[in-house]
Design a protein around this motif. Structure first.
Motif, mmCIF file in Angstrom:
data_model
loop_
_atom_site.group_PDB
_atom_site.id
_atom_site.type_symbol
_atom_site.label_atom_id
_atom_site.label_comp_id
_atom_site.label_asym_id
_atom_site.label_seq_id
_atom_site.Cartn_x
_atom_site.Cartn_y
_atom_site.Cartn_z
ATOM 1 N N ILE B 67 0.802 -1.032 0.029
ATOM 2 C CA ILE B 67 0.046 -0.012 -0.120
ATOM 3 C C ILE B 67 1.055 1.291 -0.030
ATOM 4 O O ILE B 67 0.584 2.271 -0.797
ATOM 5 C CB ILE B 67 -0.863 0.148 1.251
ATOM 6 C CG1 ILE B 67 -1.988 -1.279 1.141
ATOM 7 C CG2 ILE B 67 -1.688 1.575 1.168
ATOM 8 C CD1 ILE B 67 -2.725 -1.452 2.141
ATOM 9 N N ALA B 68 2.024 1.081 0.708
ATOM 10 C CA ALA B 68 2.848 2.392 0.655
ATOM 11 C C ALA B 68 3.471 2.638 -0.488
ATOM 12 O O ALA B 68 3.612 3.798 -0.945
ATOM 13 C CB ALA B 68 3.899 2.185 1.919
ATOM 14 N N LYS B 69 3.924 1.579 -1.062
ATOM 15 C CA LYS B 69 4.599 1.604 -2.610
ATOM 16 C C LYS B 69 3.512 2.140 -3.586
ATOM 17 O O LYS B 69 4.026 3.046 -4.381
ATOM 18 C CB LYS B 69 5.344 0.515 -3.103
ATOM 19 C CG LYS B 69 6.451 -0.005 -2.029
ATOM 20 C CD LYS B 69 7.466 0.603 -2.569
ATOM 21 C CE LYS B 69 8.851 0.290 -1.750
ATOM 22 N NZ LYS B 69 9.909 1.216 -1.977
ATOM 23 N N ARG B 71 0.935 4.002 -3.005
ATOM 24 C CA ARG B 71 0.711 5.251 -2.838
ATOM 25 C C ARG B 71 1.652 6.387 -3.452
ATOM 26 O O ARG B 71 1.420 7.531 -4.048
ATOM 27 C CB ARG B 71 0.761 5.602 -1.119
ATOM 28 C CG ARG B 71 0.868 7.079 -0.841
ATOM 29 C CD ARG B 71 -0.322 7.790 -0.932
ATOM 30 N NE ARG B 71 -0.120 9.158 -0.082
ATOM 31 C CZ ARG B 71 0.214 10.254 -0.710
ATOM 32 N NH1 ARG B 71 0.497 10.540 -1.960
ATOM 33 N NH2 ARG B 71 0.046 11.401 0.287
ATOM 34 N N LYS B 72 2.775 5.990 -3.486
ATOM 35 C CA LYS B 72 3.964 6.826 -4.133
ATOM 36 C C LYS B 72 4.018 6.566 -5.611
ATOM 37 O O LYS B 72 4.986 7.525 -6.335
ATOM 38 C CB LYS B 72 5.430 6.521 -3.399
ATOM 39 C CG LYS B 72 5.281 7.066 -1.868
ATOM 40 C CD LYS B 72 6.706 6.500 -1.146
ATOM 41 C CE LYS B 72 7.664 7.390 -1.754
ATOM 42 N NZ LYS B 72 9.054 7.176 -0.932
ATOM 43 N N LYS B 94 -7.112 1.409 -0.705
ATOM 44 C CA LYS B 94 -6.267 1.754 0.488
ATOM 45 C C LYS B 94 -5.136 2.737 0.056
ATOM 46 O O LYS B 94 -4.595 3.145 1.011
ATOM 47 C CB LYS B 94 -5.849 0.705 1.188
ATOM 48 C CG LYS B 94 -7.036 -0.205 2.061
ATOM 49 C CD LYS B 94 -7.647 0.520 3.050
ATOM 50 C CE LYS B 94 -8.790 -0.349 3.586
ATOM 51 N NZ LYS B 94 -9.540 0.376 4.400
ATOM 52 N N GLY B 95 -4.703 2.456 -1.126
ATOM 53 C CA GLY B 95 -3.652 3.261 -1.646
ATOM 54 C C GLY B 95 -3.620 4.549 -1.828
ATOM 55 O O GLY B 95 -2.531 5.354 -1.964
ATOM 56 N N ASN B 96 -4.810 5.227 -1.875
ATOM 57 C CA ASN B 96 -5.192 6.736 -2.033
ATOM 58 C C ASN B 96 -4.373 7.245 -3.256
ATOM 59 O O ASN B 96 -3.988 8.369 -3.069
ATOM 60 C CB ASN B 96 -5.110 7.209 -0.782
ATOM 61 C CG ASN B 96 -5.904 6.791 0.360
ATOM 62 O OD1 ASN B 96 -6.851 5.737 0.079
ATOM 63 N ND2 ASN B 96 -5.965 7.402 1.273
#
Lengths: 401, 307
Positions: B67-69, B71-72, B94-96
């Motif tokens: 999810i963090a990856k 997002r970016k 969840k990744g928005n």
């Protein structure tokens, strides 16, 4: 034709494919929401038939044990779809067995944004709160047939409410999100009358990442703040509570599989702890005797569990639950819930073990044993056996981590 | 708790104030698209592979690090055709990251650029884990990789126009080398034409289509449902009338049923990488992946008992 080529032909129709597949063929229904139906049921046996009450707390509605004997479990109809390029919608309708009666309930019905900038997302409607780890999971996704004791006592199994959620995901390599929910305040431990504003709210943060090639983890910290006005317990003789209820929680989950491939073996460890503080007035049998007492209580509860898949399709799990309380009840009238609430000397606990078998992603059968020592001192330990099935039909959406 | 939260906020602020990296951030769902994006993007791209060849790409946890990856990322490169259905929707929710939504410029689905095989006529879960858009394992045919390379290079240029010339040049170079390599593999694999095989999973439709290999059975009675002992016995008996030359399987699969079958049938096995990284020396290297694939098939064919 020989057997093998028949098999091969049969297999050629089907294709090695993913967890979930929408059932939309090339007909006119391609824009219909994805629909899935979860069916579950169980057989339960209890060695102790006494009422499922617990010392040091007033239980919320719908927190009794599963009906003894055969019964329908929580069967759910899930519909979800993108609404347009900016919104997504989700609805879960549950068919539950409550004391022999079948109840239809809207568990979730929400819309969420898909394209807000800066890593923001908003959810509106009725939803399960993102506090804790297990809270957002639907019962069919739980690793055990019943909720942890701390969920059962502090949140009436699960915190769901009407409201709005805002979530911000930080642009960092480590997973880091912050969120808050403004709620109507119908969900236990809030609830009762005068729901005419924001009667409850939550705040949460989640941090997570990987460990090596096979492990991943998430830690959550959260707070709930709710206001109750004559919140009823839902038992035969009810208990009302008026006052403030606050919970602080921490949750940890760690998942592991060799090389991150859970096909053959995998492990899920999870643990959560919550402290709840309540201050206000409790009334035993508000529609009858109306015994009233001031109440100022602190309760602490936690559980830890592990589930291990040791070969394809087969998993085993262990869980331990424990609660303790430190309550001040000014008027503990004997033989009422007020005396039960004042009884903070005992520590309710439970040991659970389960084995489950999943023929495919879509069907699971489970046997669970609980040694339940959560009733007041003097009651016998309850040996509980639950045999359960859970199946999923249709386009079942992906589960969260 | 307040201390932790304020510490976390400070860390976020620090990261936010750092200048954004100039590289285009690519989130590749599978190792083959990570390798292709690296080959086409070179130093202009920063590629993250969400899965490895040792994982079953159907069964990936939408875990926090993904999810963090997500997002970016600036560009999402996936197979599509619902291969990632078990986890990608969770990353989207969840990744928005609106840039990567289906239909947005940062969303690239490789399966749109190839001809899908095995589109089922009937969709019923009694048939196992069926797939309505066809077999999603398109990367097992190198000609498909070639077909995806051009649109992917164009996509990189669209999102990063400052380096458009670089992407065009790298594509030309890759395409020349790839075309030559495909010809070489095709020629080398000529002896495999018409060879009957047993597969671990229904995962090789495109490979078999390319090389003319004949699949006579799969160890799974139904896709996605692990093989039972009874089914394996049945397959073993069936080999007498419908002989096969080898057992073909992917590195990530459960080896037990394959070993059982190899032992009882005496057939040689070919463990194929399936994706870059699935065999030694194939990390992030599509050329090496197909070198190994063809070589292992040829080796197994040589060991095969004469019939």
């Amino acid at each position: 034709m020989d057997r093998i080529s028949i098999l091969a032909r049969g297999a050629a129709l089907a294709v090695f494919a993913p967890l979930c597949v929408p059932a939309q063929a090339a007909t006119g229904n391609v824009f219909n929401p994805k629909i899935s139906l979860i069916l579950s049921g169980q057989y339960a046996h209890y060695s102790n038939d006494a009422e499922a009450e617990m010392p040091g707390v007033v239980l919320g509605p719908e927190t009794e044990f599963k009906t003894s004997g055969f019964s329908l479990g929580e069967s759910e109809l899930v519909m979800e779809s993108n609404i347009d390029d900016r919104f997504h919608g989700w609805a879960t309708v549950a068919f539950e067995n409550e004391g022999g009666e079948t109840v239809v309930a809207v568990e979730e019905a929400y819309i969420n944004t898909l394209s807000l900038p800066y890593g923001l997302a908003v959810k509106l409607g009725r939803f399960y709160s993102d506090v804790g780890y297990q809270n957002h999971q639907h019962p069919h996704a739980w690793e055990f047939a019943d909720a942890p004791l701390v969920y059962r006592t502090f949140l009436a199994n699960q915190l769901g409410d009407d409201g709005a959620q805002v979530r911000w995901l930080a642009p960092t390599d480590v997973f880091l999100e912050f969120g808050t929910e403004l709620l109507r305040g119908d969900g236990f431990p809030a609830g009762g009358d005068q729901r005419d504003g924001i009667e409850a709210w939550t705040a949460f943060t989640h941090i997570g990442g990987d460990v090596g090639s096979g492990g991943s983890w998430r830690v959550g910290l959260w707070h709930f703040d709710g206001n109750a006005v004559d919140r009823r317990s839902g038992e035969d003789v009810e208990t009302g509570f008026t006052g403030d209820s606050r919970i602080d929680g921490i949750d940890l989950v760690y998942k592991w599989a060799p090389d991150g491939n859970p096909l053959v073996r995998n492990l899920v460890l999870q643990a959560e702890a919550m402290r709840r503080s309540e201050k206000g007035t409790v009334v035993y049998d508000p529609d009858g005797s109306g015994d009233t007492s001031a109440y100022d209580g602190d309760q602490f509860g936690w559980y830890v569990q592990g589930v291990y898949q040791f070969m394809p399709r087969w998993r085993v799990g262990l869980r331990y639950d424990r609660l303790s309380a430190s309550n001040s009840v000014a008027n503990p009238v004997a033989d009422t819930s007020l005396a039960l609430l004042a009884d903070d000397a005992s520590t309710p606990q439970r040991y659970s073990a389960m084995v489950d078998f999943s023929n495919s992603e879509f069907s699971r059968f489970r046997i669970q044993y609980n040694r339940d020592e959560s009733r007041p001192d003097g009651e016998d330990a309850d040996n509980q056996f639950i045999v359960q099935y859970i199946v999923s039909m249709g386009a079942h959406p992906a589960h969260q981590f | 708790m307040m201390k932790t939260i304020s510490g976390a906020f400070a860390a976020v602020l620090l990261l936010l104030t750092q200048p954004a990296a100039a590289q285009l951030k690519v989130f590749a769902c599978e190792a083959e698209w990570a390798a292709l994006a690296s080959a086409l993007g070179g130093d202009n791209v920063d590629v993250y592979a969400a899965t490895t060849a040792l994982q079953d790409v159907h069964k990936i946890q939408p875990r926090p690090s993904l999810i963090a990856k997500y997002r970016k990322a600036d560009l999402l490169v996936c197979t599509g055709a619902e291969l990632e259905l078990g986890w990608l929707p969770q990353l989207i929710e969840k990744g928005n990251n609106a840039q990567l939504n289906p239909g947005a410029p940062g969303n690239f689905e490789a399966s749109r650029y190839v001809t899908m095989l095995e589109i089922p006529a009937k969709i019923d879960r009694a048939q196992g884990d069926v797939h309505p858009y066809g077999n999603p394992h398109i990367q097992t045919d190198p000609r498909n990789i070639g077909k995806v390379a051009k649109p992917l290079a164009d996509k990189l240029a669209e999102l990063d126009p400052a380096h458009a010339a670089d992407y065009a040049r790298r594509y030309q170079d890759f395409n020349t080398r790839w075309t030559a390599a495909v010809d070489k593999w095709t020629a080398a694999a000529a002896p495999l034409k018409g060879v009957p095989v047993i597969s671990g999973h229904k995962a090789w439709a495109y490979l078999y289509d390319w090389l003319g290999i004949r699949e006579v059975a799969t160890l799974e009675a139904k896709p996605g449902i692990p093989p039972s002992g009874a089914h394996l016995q049945e397959l073993l008996g069936g080999l007498k009338t419908q002989p096969a030359k080898m057992i073909v399987y992917a590195a990530y699969q459960d080896h037990k049923p394959i070993e059982w079958m190899a032992e009882h049938s005496g057939l040689p096995t070919a463990e194929l990488p399936f994706s870059p990284g699935g065999a030694k020396g194939t990390d992030n290297d599509l050329f090496a992946t197909f070198d190994v694939t063809v070589q292992r098939l040829l080796d197994a064919a040589k060991q095969s008992p004469q019939s």
